[in-house]
Design an enzyme around this catalytic site. Structure first.
Site, mmCIF file in Angstrom:
data_model
loop_
_atom_site.group_PDB
_atom_site.id
_atom_site.type_symbol
_atom_site.label_atom_id
_atom_site.label_comp_id
_atom_site.label_asym_id
_atom_site.label_seq_id
_atom_site.Cartn_x
_atom_site.Cartn_y
_atom_site.Cartn_z
ATOM 1 N N MET A 13 -2.203 8.273 -3.401
ATOM 2 C CA MET A 13 -2.918 8.795 -2.234
ATOM 3 C C MET A 13 -3.133 10.307 -2.345
ATOM 4 O O MET A 13 -4.217 10.818 -2.071
ATOM 5 C CB MET A 13 -2.165 8.472 -0.939
ATOM 6 C CG MET A 13 -2.158 7.004 -0.558
ATOM 7 S SD MET A 13 -3.798 6.352 -0.143
ATOM 8 C CE MET A 13 -4.110 7.134 1.446
ATOM 9 N N GLY A 14 -2.087 11.020 -2.752
ATOM 10 C CA GLY A 14 -2.173 12.473 -2.879
ATOM 11 C C GLY A 14 -3.177 12.883 -3.940
ATOM 12 O O GLY A 14 -3.993 13.791 -3.753
ATOM 13 N N ASN A 32 3.494 18.608 -7.787
ATOM 14 C CA ASN A 32 4.295 17.391 -7.653
ATOM 15 C C ASN A 32 5.716 17.714 -8.106
ATOM 16 O O ASN A 32 5.920 18.622 -8.908
ATOM 17 C CB ASN A 32 3.696 16.274 -8.522
ATOM 18 C CG ASN A 32 4.323 14.931 -8.199
ATOM 19 O OD1 ASN A 32 4.128 14.395 -7.109
ATOM 20 N ND2 ASN A 32 5.092 14.388 -9.129
ATOM 21 N N SER A 34 7.749 16.161 -10.058
ATOM 22 C CA SER A 34 7.796 16.158 -11.526
ATOM 23 C C SER A 34 6.417 16.588 -12.028
ATOM 24 O O SER A 34 5.392 16.065 -11.575
ATOM 25 C CB SER A 34 8.135 14.760 -12.051
ATOM 26 O OG SER A 34 7.031 13.914 -11.861
ATOM 27 N N LYS A 75 6.348 10.027 0.636
ATOM 28 C CA LYS A 75 6.826 8.896 1.423
ATOM 29 C C LYS A 75 7.319 9.373 2.788
ATOM 30 O O LYS A 75 8.002 10.399 2.891
ATOM 31 C CB LYS A 75 7.997 8.250 0.679
ATOM 32 C CG LYS A 75 7.871 6.752 0.525
ATOM 33 C CD LYS A 75 8.927 6.273 -0.454
ATOM 34 C CE LYS A 75 9.823 5.250 0.181
ATOM 35 N NZ LYS A 75 9.360 3.995 0.551
ATOM 36 N N ALA A 76 6.977 8.595 3.821
ATOM 37 C CA ALA A 76 7.423 8.946 5.166
ATOM 38 C C ALA A 76 8.947 8.907 5.224
ATOM 39 O O ALA A 76 9.587 8.161 4.506
ATOM 40 C CB ALA A 76 6.832 7.969 6.176
ATOM 41 N N SER A 128 -6.437 6.874 6.886
ATOM 42 C CA SER A 128 -6.578 5.446 6.621
ATOM 43 C C SER A 128 -7.695 5.174 5.631
ATOM 44 O O SER A 128 -8.685 5.895 5.583
ATOM 45 C CB SER A 128 -6.876 4.674 7.905
ATOM 46 O OG SER A 128 -7.059 3.302 7.589
ATOM 47 N N GLY A 129 -7.490 4.113 4.875
ATOM 48 C CA GLY A 129 -8.534 3.686 3.952
ATOM 49 C C GLY A 129 -8.004 3.381 2.569
ATOM 50 O O GLY A 129 -8.764 3.076 1.652
ATOM 51 N N GLY A 130 -6.686 3.488 2.449
ATOM 52 C CA GLY A 130 -6.080 3.155 1.158
ATOM 53 C C GLY A 130 -6.522 4.117 0.068
ATOM 54 O O GLY A 130 -7.068 5.191 0.345
ATOM 55 N N LYS A 182 -2.782 6.727 14.442
ATOM 56 C CA LYS A 182 -2.766 5.990 13.163
ATOM 57 C C LYS A 182 -1.849 4.768 13.264
ATOM 58 O O LYS A 182 -2.150 3.693 12.728
ATOM 59 C CB LYS A 182 -2.323 6.907 12.012
ATOM 60 C CG LYS A 182 -2.145 6.181 10.666
ATOM 61 C CD LYS A 182 -3.441 5.573 10.194
ATOM 62 C CE LYS A 182 -3.455 4.765 8.928
ATOM 63 N NZ LYS A 182 -2.364 4.292 8.216
ATOM 64 N N HIS A 185 -3.694 2.184 15.092
ATOM 65 C CA HIS A 185 -4.687 1.667 14.136
ATOM 66 C C HIS A 185 -4.053 0.569 13.274
ATOM 67 O O HIS A 185 -4.623 -0.504 13.080
ATOM 68 C CB HIS A 185 -5.216 2.812 13.255
ATOM 69 C CG HIS A 185 -5.935 2.356 12.015
ATOM 70 N ND1 HIS A 185 -5.265 1.878 10.898
ATOM 71 C CD2 HIS A 185 -7.248 2.283 11.719
ATOM 72 C CE1 HIS A 185 -6.143 1.538 9.974
ATOM 73 N NE2 HIS A 185 -7.351 1.777 10.445
ATOM 74 N N ASN A 186 -2.863 0.844 12.767
ATOM 75 C CA ASN A 186 -2.214 -0.150 11.908
ATOM 76 C C ASN A 186 -1.813 -1.391 12.693
ATOM 77 O O ASN A 186 -1.908 -2.503 12.178
ATOM 78 C CB ASN A 186 -0.992 0.470 11.225
ATOM 79 C CG ASN A 186 -1.372 1.300 10.020
ATOM 80 O OD1 ASN A 186 -2.474 1.847 9.967
ATOM 81 N ND2 ASN A 186 -0.475 1.397 9.061
ATOM 82 N N GLU A 189 -4.776 -3.314 12.986
ATOM 83 C CA GLU A 189 -5.009 -3.898 11.647
ATOM 84 C C GLU A 189 -4.210 -5.203 11.490
ATOM 85 O O GLU A 189 -4.733 -6.214 11.011
ATOM 86 C CB GLU A 189 -4.595 -2.853 10.596
ATOM 87 C CG GLU A 189 -4.531 -3.296 9.164
ATOM 88 C CD GLU A 189 -4.002 -2.156 8.248
ATOM 89 O OE1 GLU A 189 -4.544 -1.028 8.316
ATOM 90 O OE2 GLU A 189 -3.045 -2.397 7.487
HETATM 91 C C1 6PG Z 1 -4.473 2.201 6.050
HETATM 92 C C2 6PG Z 1 -3.393 1.163 6.033
HETATM 93 C C3 6PG Z 1 -2.137 1.612 5.366
HETATM 94 C C4 6PG Z 1 -0.984 0.623 5.481
HETATM 95 C C5 6PG Z 1 -1.140 -0.566 4.627
HETATM 96 C C6 6PG Z 1 0.023 -1.526 4.553
HETATM 97 O O1 6PG Z 1 -4.881 2.510 7.165
HETATM 98 O O2 6PG Z 1 -4.948 2.638 5.009
HETATM 99 O O3 6PG Z 1 -3.050 0.879 7.362
HETATM 100 O O4 6PG Z 1 -1.770 2.808 5.944
HETATM 101 O O5 6PG Z 1 0.175 1.248 5.120
HETATM 102 O O6 6PG Z 1 -2.279 -1.262 5.002
HETATM 103 O O7 6PG Z 1 0.649 -1.821 5.734
HETATM 104 P P1 6PG Z 1 1.775 -2.964 5.771
HETATM 105 O O8 6PG Z 1 2.518 -2.900 4.480
HETATM 106 O O9 6PG Z 1 2.665 -2.627 6.927
HETATM 107 O O10 6PG Z 1 1.051 -4.251 5.942
#
Ligand code: 6PG
Length: 476
Positions: A13-14, A32, A34, A75-76, A128-130, A182, A185-186, A189
């Site tokens: 993602m980064g 980063n 490493s 990571k959160a 969001s958007g992977g 967010k 949003h999830n 989702e």
């Molecule tokens: C996003 C997604 C993402 C989320 C994954 C997996 O908006 O790009 O919401 O942030 O982490 O879709 O979520 P789960 O593992 O909880 O299903």
């Protein structure tokens, strides 16, 4: 110092966010823990734009223009705190730390307060958007101070997805607001995914159709009101064939859904606020049920169905019924999620514009969908709208599908097909429109066994009945 923005944390993602900034002409400092990852980013994408690599956090910070803007993409949880602790002593007043991970919003509130005390801005940002979204244009939900948005906002808007030329990024609200939105949003989702899964199951059992055939139905649905990323990928997934076995891919995947926790947080928060987000909750619990292996084994072995198999005489009208049930249930899930945003916004003083949230979800994010335009319009018509379902557009849209929705839920029950999100959404619909609810009886019972008191329909005040005595009523 020449970089306009920095990214620390170069997992996928980064990396992709850094590349996205660079592709938009920004000079991007990259770092980063490493150095190997930084190096591989330079090797792969160094030619795409102006990336400035640093081995140490100190050099990374030094390479940034002031006020510095540092995107933390790790990571959160503990990892985020560790990076912030390392970063903060190197920063100066007015600098901006952006946490773009999936942080839990109470953590964001805490971090924002701590950094503010040191003269820094902390911007908890939903992204969001992977992977693909991060690279090509995500939906971005930044919280924090308005002041930080003045300099940061234009950069985030530049790299965000665009729909009709409008960026899928806007200022959400103070401290935890961005990560809160967010999180919801999830949650939505999860609800969307569960509803799609239930529709698939009903079509499969009702039509006896193959995964690929059902995939075609979803592809067809994607040309109408349901048009959305999740419906589109469902069509693709269902038509995908497992290379090894030649079977439909979906048929060889173990039926135990996992989660990383954002859906669970959404449900927990719904309970805290007392907002009935039943669609999201059912979706989250449906994942939990799917993963309850010993219980499922015991249930499979012991529980009779006493069900009547689904008999579909008119294929097209059954498919249309399921489509309408899906759309109506989806509207319920969004209506509930937007209620949750409103409740949290009021509780935290965030002043979140719900119409704007629907607008920035139209593109880039996982729940992007055509019908989000309708939600934006509904909140434009009435910014204080207390029930999205009661907006005339949605009242009509759901009303038209109501008979179909009832048929589908009844058929699922008769046939013994689990449809928790379809059926609980319909119950919510009937509950929220009911003239009178049996909650009155619950109040009476509470007063009976615990003297918890009740209010009356015919006059003000709080009362208690002497249930164990002469059953007279007292003003409490
Ligand atoms: C996003 C997604 C993402 C989320 C994954 C997996 O908006 O790009 O919401 O942030 O982490 O879709 O979520 P789960 O593992 O909880 O299903």
């Amino acid at each position: 110092a020449r970089a306009q923005i920095g990214v620390t944390g170069l997992a996928v993602m980064g990396r992709n966010l850094a590349r996205n900034f660079a592709r938009h002409g920004y000079t991007v400092a990259v770092h980063n823990r490493s150095f190997a990852k930084t190096q591989s980013l330079m090797d792969e994408a160094g030619g795409e734009g102006d990336l400035v690599p640093s081995e140490s956090m100190a050099d990374f910070v030094a390479s940034l223009e002031r006020p510095r803007k540092v995107v933390v993409m790790v990571k959160a949880g503990a990892a985020t705190d560790a990076v912030i602790d390392e970063l903060v002593p190197l920063l100066e007043e007015g600098d901006i730390v952006v946490d773009a991970g999936n942080a839990h919003f109470p953590d964001t509130i805490r971090r924002e307060e701590a950094l503010r005390a040191q003269g820094l801005h902390f911007v908890g940002t939903g992204v969001s958007g992977g992977e693909e979204g991060a690279l090509l244009g995500p939906s971005i939900m930044p919280g924090g101070t308005r002041e930080s948005y003045e300099s940061l906002g234009p950069i985030l808007e530049a790299i965000s997805a665009k729909v009709d030329g409008t960026p899928c990024c806007t200022y959400v609200g103070p401290n935890g607001a961005g990560h809160f939105v967010k999180m919801v949003h999830n949650g939505i989702e999860y609800a969307d995914m569960q509803l799609i899964a239930e529709a698939y199951d009903l079509l499969k059992q009702g039509l006896g159709a193959s995964a690929a055939e059902i995939g075609q139905i979803f592809a067809e649905w994607n040309t109408g009101d349901l048009e959305s990323f999740l419906i589109e990928i469902t069509a693709d997934v269902l038509q995908h064939v497992d290379a090894e076995t030649g079977a439909a891919f979906v048929d060889i995947v173990l039926d135990q859904a996992e989660q990383k926790g954002t859906g669970r947080w959404t449900v927990q928060n719904g309970l805290d606020l007392g907002v009935p987000i039943t669609g999201i909750a059912e979706a989250t619990f449906a994942r939990a049920l799917s993963g309850s292996v010993p219980q499922r084994e015991a249930g499979r072995a012991a529980l009779p169905a006493h069900a009547t198999a689904l008999e579909v005489t008119d294929r097209d009208s059954f498919v249309e019924d399921v489509r309408r049930a899906l759309y109506a249930s989806k509207v319920v899930a969004y209506s509930q999620g937007f209620d949750q945003i409103a409740a949290a916004s009021a509780e935290n003083g965030w002043d979140i514009d719900r119409g704007a949230m629907a607008r920035i979800w139209r593109g880039g994010c996982i729940i992007r969908a055509r019908f989000l335009n309708r939600i934006t319009e509904a909140y434009e018509r009435d910014p204080q709208l207390s029930l999205l379902l009661a907006d005339p557009y949605f009242t009509d849209a759901v009303g038209e599908g109501l008979a179909a929705w009832r048929r589908v839920v009844a058929q699922a029950a008769t046939a013994g097909i689990p449809a928790p999100a379809f059926s609980s959404s319909l119950s919510y619909y009937d509950g929220v429109r009911a003239e009178r609810l049996p909650a009155a009886l619950i109040q009476a019972q509470r007063d009976f066994f615990g003297a918890h008191t009740y209010r009356r329909t015919d006059r003000d005040g709080t009362f208690h009945t002497q249930w164990s005595g002469d059953r007279t009523e007292q003003e409490a």
